[in-house]
Scaffold this active site. Structure first.
Site, short mmCIF file in Angstrom:
data_model
loop_
_atom_site.label_atom_id
_atom_site.label_comp_id
_atom_site.label_asym_id
_atom_site.label_seq_id
_atom_site.Cartn_x
_atom_site.Cartn_y
_atom_site.Cartn_z
N HIS A 194 2.95 5.14 11.93
CA HIS A 194 1.73 4.47 12.37
C HIS A 194 1.88 2.97 12.63
O HIS A 194 0.90 2.26 12.75
CB HIS A 194 0.52 4.80 11.48
CG HIS A 194 0.72 4.57 10.02
ND1 HIS A 194 0.35 5.50 9.07
CD2 HIS A 194 1.24 3.54 9.35
CE1 HIS A 194 0.63 5.03 7.87
NE2 HIS A 194 1.16 3.84 8.02
N GLY B 213 -3.33 8.88 5.22
CA GLY B 213 -3.26 8.60 3.79
C GLY B 213 -4.49 7.82 3.37
O GLY B 213 -4.86 6.86 4.02
N ASN C 10 0.81 -1.21 0.00
CA ASN C 10 0.00 0.00 0.00
C ASN C 10 0.85 1.27 0.00
O ASN C 10 0.33 2.36 0.17
CB ASN C 10 -0.96 -0.01 1.19
CG ASN C 10 -0.21 -0.10 2.50
OD1 ASN C 10 1.00 -0.30 2.52
ND2 ASN C 10 -0.93 0.06 3.60
N TYR D 117 3.01 4.41 -1.30
CA TYR D 117 2.93 5.25 -2.49
C TYR D 117 3.53 6.61 -2.25
O TYR D 117 3.78 7.02 -1.11
CB TYR D 117 1.46 5.42 -2.92
CG TYR D 117 0.58 6.05 -1.85
CD1 TYR D 117 0.60 7.43 -1.64
CD2 TYR D 117 -0.26 5.27 -1.06
CE1 TYR D 117 -0.19 8.00 -0.66
CE2 TYR D 117 -1.05 5.84 -0.08
CZ TYR D 117 -1.02 7.21 0.11
OH TYR D 117 -1.79 7.78 1.08
N ALA D 118 3.79 7.31 -3.34
CA ALA D 118 4.09 8.73 -3.27
C ALA D 118 3.02 9.41 -4.12
O ALA D 118 2.73 8.95 -5.23
CB ALA D 118 5.47 9.01 -3.83
N LYS E 70 3.45 4.18 -7.53
CA LYS E 70 3.08 3.03 -6.74
C LYS E 70 3.98 1.84 -7.01
O LYS E 70 4.51 1.69 -8.10
CB LYS E 70 1.64 2.68 -7.11
CG LYS E 70 0.97 1.94 -6.09
CD LYS E 70 -0.35 2.47 -5.65
CE LYS E 70 -0.85 1.47 -4.66
NZ LYS E 70 -0.64 1.81 -3.32
N HIS F 278 -5.26 5.72 10.99
CA HIS F 278 -4.06 5.90 10.17
C HIS F 278 -4.36 5.91 8.68
O HIS F 278 -3.54 6.32 7.88
CB HIS F 278 -3.03 4.83 10.50
CG HIS F 278 -3.20 3.55 9.72
ND1 HIS F 278 -4.34 2.78 9.80
CD2 HIS F 278 -2.38 2.93 8.84
CE1 HIS F 278 -4.20 1.74 9.00
NE2 HIS F 278 -3.04 1.79 8.41
N SER G 128 -6.94 12.13 0.92
CA SER G 128 -6.19 12.01 2.16
C SER G 128 -6.54 13.18 3.06
O SER G 128 -7.07 14.18 2.59
CB SER G 128 -4.69 12.02 1.87
OG SER G 128 -4.35 10.93 1.05
#
EC number: 6.5.1.8
Lengths: 248, 506
Positions: free
Chosen positions: B354, B403, B227, B229-230, B505, B429, B410
């Site tokens: 988190h 996120g 999961n 990502y940027a 991703k 989170h 987000s």
């Protein structure tokens, strides 16, 4: 605070003193003189009594301030605060023994505080100046009057306050500092809850917290500056795209 | 595990208010404290359905339902307060993801459990702001996405572009973000705006296995898969204007970059190694748990201490990792817009962890106590004036970065006093899974998922398209539901909403 003091002096309506109103102010001054200060004889209070003719009152008040030897304050609030303080002092001196049993919860605390600042200032002056010299005290008091620093019985604490004002407002660093831009935010409207149902506690608490945050910010900025100066010696970021590999 | 019909199970659950349920003692054996979970009506349905399914006769395999996991955690030795499930909770290894629990450090029987931290130690989110607006980025978003994709290696088996040798890694494990600072990859202000200032002082690289180090070395500065990502996002809504301005977010349309990543294979190996050790310790110290996955060791035992030191090293790894990606992101933006990161005002707004266990002081039953707080899929959310949050956020409360799922939105929240009292200063989170990975692979088609994203105008770069359906928005709960529940329950406060315009991703 003023309200509490007026209450202590036995003012009939301490919470209703509206300082924005000159007439209200005048009648409070008159009450203080009539009941507590009693600087003039009853006959001499004639001008202060003329609340219906404010022009005459202002004249009388001007003279009264001089006779009372009140420091030259600008605002009504400051003047009234000083007068109330003066009245309390007189009240106390009438019968000091009456108040003997009353003391602060922890009197050592204030003593320590004084001792600390004394030591600090002694070191600054390298022991060459006697900080308890009469002339020195007079100098501090005069400076305080000039810079509008409120009175404190310990002149050394007052000196510290003076130093802070000089450093933050008058010193060369302060003069060259850029003006702060941006929209100011009312400090009593944050997410933080202080004491919602006690404005007497809320207000000063918020101010103290802001001062604390300000000094923390200064510390953090110093830390950041130190890191940056070390970085000029150590930093050497490199990348090598040949190493890179995108996964499946 | 106790097997009871669904109606029987429901007797142990009590709805306290619109957003909060209590799990009474007895729901699972040996519960030391009660459990609690936060849900709204929609999330509540998902939660109870999961429980119902597990009550069907013959239901075997897979993870226990989230509610059961909360209750099992409540049975661990030394737990104080309550075992808390956040709105994004879903089943995980031992602890549910979105479960937080605190253990009394002064109780010699208290335990630490790797399952309560998770395999991706110090997985977290970092948010960078820019002074760009949507109109500046929209025309070049494809190139920008490509440029980010070129700078930040992603996917399973990806390798970073920041040269590092074994010695560098040792130092980085010990120093955390201070290493990135020393080497000049990040700015001094970045450290200031990072949980724990980007370094856990308790880290001891000597407690980390060679295997973990070998796995970790080439992966530093990579985003990873799953999961992670940027995202390039734009501010879509500002709920709390003042707090937002404290974070440097002035108006809608402002562009920010969110990086969601963790400690990669390194953290995974640290957790795996610890689980093996702890099983032995459990036998020796005769620690009983309801679930084998809840392997744990006493905090003061050798195994417990070793794990905490190795976990801290993994946490440092993750901070260096996110810092390296911050550096690469700044480079990508600077190249694209032909300027410097400074001029783009690319400051770190905040960096949250988190998946982590931390020693914190909390007031329990009117007394200040030193606790080991496990947050798995749960973000710390400290209130205004807490000494552990940066000076810039003293008046707003700690920023909480939530996120969303690929292609949705987000949020930035802020910590509240209420959260401090109710949830040990913790909140949600992310979105939280609704479908398991396997189920989403079966039910969804990756082409459709990608097409959908393109249709709504999101530029996307993926290393492994076939894994994309695991991360499709449909596989997750609605992040807005999750965030709204936290806001309504008062355990954190909504501040900013962002929507993505480009996604990188694994």
């Amino acid at each position: 605070m003023l309200k509490l003091k007026l209450e202590a002096l036995g003012h009939p309506t301490p919470s209703d003193v509206a300082l924005s109103n000159r007439k209200e102010f005048a009648s409070t001054v008159l009450w203080l003189e009539d009941q507590k200060i009693r600087l003039y004889t009853i006959e001499d209070r004639e001008k202060l009594r003329s609340l219906d003719n404010m022009q005459i009152w202002e004249e009388g008040y001007k003279k009264y301030c001089i006779d009372l030897k009140m420091p030259p304050y600008d605002t009504q609030l400051e003047q009234l605060t000083w007068m109330v303080g003066h009245a309390m002092r007189l009240e106390f001196l009438d019968d000091p023994s009456q108040y003997k049993v009353i003391n602060g919860q922890d009197p050592n605390l204030t003593k320590n505080n004084g001792a600390q600042s004394q030591q600090k200032i002694q070191t600054i002056f390298d022991g060459k100046i006697n900080v308890h010299d009469k002339e020195f005290i007079a100098g501090v008091r005069a400076l305080a009057t000039k810079l509008n620093v409120p009175h404190h019985p310990n002149h050394l604490l007052q000196l510290e306050a003076i130093a802070r004002i000089v450093h933050e407002r008058i010193g060369p660093a302060a003069k060259h500092r850029k003006a702060i831009t941006g929209t100011p935010f009312p400090f009593d409207k944050g997410n933080d809850v202080v004491s919602a149902n006690d404005p007497m506690l809320d207000y000063p608490m918020r101010i103290l917290r802001l001062l604390q945050i300000q000094s923390l910010r200064q510390l953090q900025t110093q830390i950041n500056e130190t890191i940056v100066s070390v970085q000029t010696l150590t930093a050497n970021p490199k990348t090598d795209t040949k190493l890179g590999k995108v996964g499946r | 595990m106790v097997v009871r019909p669904y109606v029987e199970e429901l007797k142990y659950l009590e709805k306290i208010n619109d957003h909060c349920w209590r799990i009474k003692k007895g729901f699972q054996p040996n519960m030391n404290v009660e459990g609690v979970f936060y849900v709204n009506s929609r999330l509540e349905k998902l939660m109870l359905e999961e429980l119902k399914n597990s009550c069907r006769p013959g239901a075997v395999g897979g993870f226990l339902p989230g509610v059961k996991q909360i209750a099992n955690v409540a049975a661990l030795p030394g737990i104080v307060g309550r075992s808390i499930g956040l709105p994004d909770i879903h089943s995980g290894y031992g602890f549910a993801i979105g479960n937080m629990a605190a253990f009394d450090m002064d109780d010699p029987l208290s335990v630490v459990s790797p399952g309560g931290v998770g395999f991706d130690i110090n997985c977290g989110v970092r948010l960078l702001r820019t002074n760009l607006y949507e109109k500046d980025v929209q025309p070049v978003k494809e190139q920008l996405a490509q440029s980010l994709f070129d700078h930040i290696p992603v996917g399973v088996g990806s390798k970073g572009i920041i040269p590092m040798n074994a010695r560098d890694l040792e130092e980085a494990l010990e120093m955390g973000m201070d290493w990135s600072l020393r080497e000049g990859y990040v700015w001094a202000e970045d450290k200031e705006h990072c949980e724990e200032y980007g370094r856990m002082l308790s880290a001891d690289p000597a407690k980390v296995s060679m295997r973990a180090k070998k796995r970790g070395l080439p992966q530093l500065g990579t985003l990873g898969a799953g999961n992670h990502y940027a995202e390039i996002q734009v501010v879509d809504e500002i709920y709390d204007k003042w707090s937002a301005s404290k974070m440097g977010i002035e108006e809608k349309g402002q562009v920010v970059v969110m990086i969601h990543s963790g400690s990669r294979g390194f953290g995974h190996q640290v957790a795996t190694d610890a689980l093996v050790q702890m099983e032995k310790a459990m036998k020796r110290d005769k620690i009983e748990t309801n679930d084998r996955q809840l392997a744990c060791a006493r905090i003061n035992s050798v195994e417990g201490q070793d794990y905490l030191k190795a976990m801290a090293a993994a946490a440092n790894f993750a901070w260096v990792n996110r810092s390296s990606m911050t550096f690469l992101t700044r480079q990508a933006f600077a190249k694209m817009f032909n300027t410097t990161p400074d001029d783009l005002d690319m400051h770190v707004i905040y960096d949250v962890s988190h998946n982590i266990a931390k020693v914190e002081n909390h007031i329990v039953d009117g007394r200040e106590r030193k606790l080991l707080v496990h947050r798995k899929g749960s973000t710390r959310a400290f209130p205004p004036h807490h000494p552990l949050i940066p000076v810039d956020y003293q008046l707003t409360g700690q920023p909480v970065l939530v996120g969303g799922t690929m292609g949705t939105c987000s949020y930035v929240l802020t910590g509240t006093e209420r959260g401090m009292q109710e949830t040990f200063g913790s909140t949600c989170h992310g979105a939280g899974r609704a479908l398991s990975r396997a189920k989403s692979r079966r039910n969804l088609d990756y082409k459709e998922v990608l097409d959908k994203l393109e249709q709504i105008g999101i530029a996307i770069r993926v290393a492994s398209p076939k894994l994309v359906m695991e991360e499709a928005p449909e596989a997750y709960k609605d992040v807005t539901d999750v965030v709204d529940t936290c806001h309504a329950a008062g355990i954190s406060k909504k501040c900013i909403k962002m929507r993505p315009i480009a996604v990188i991703k694994g």
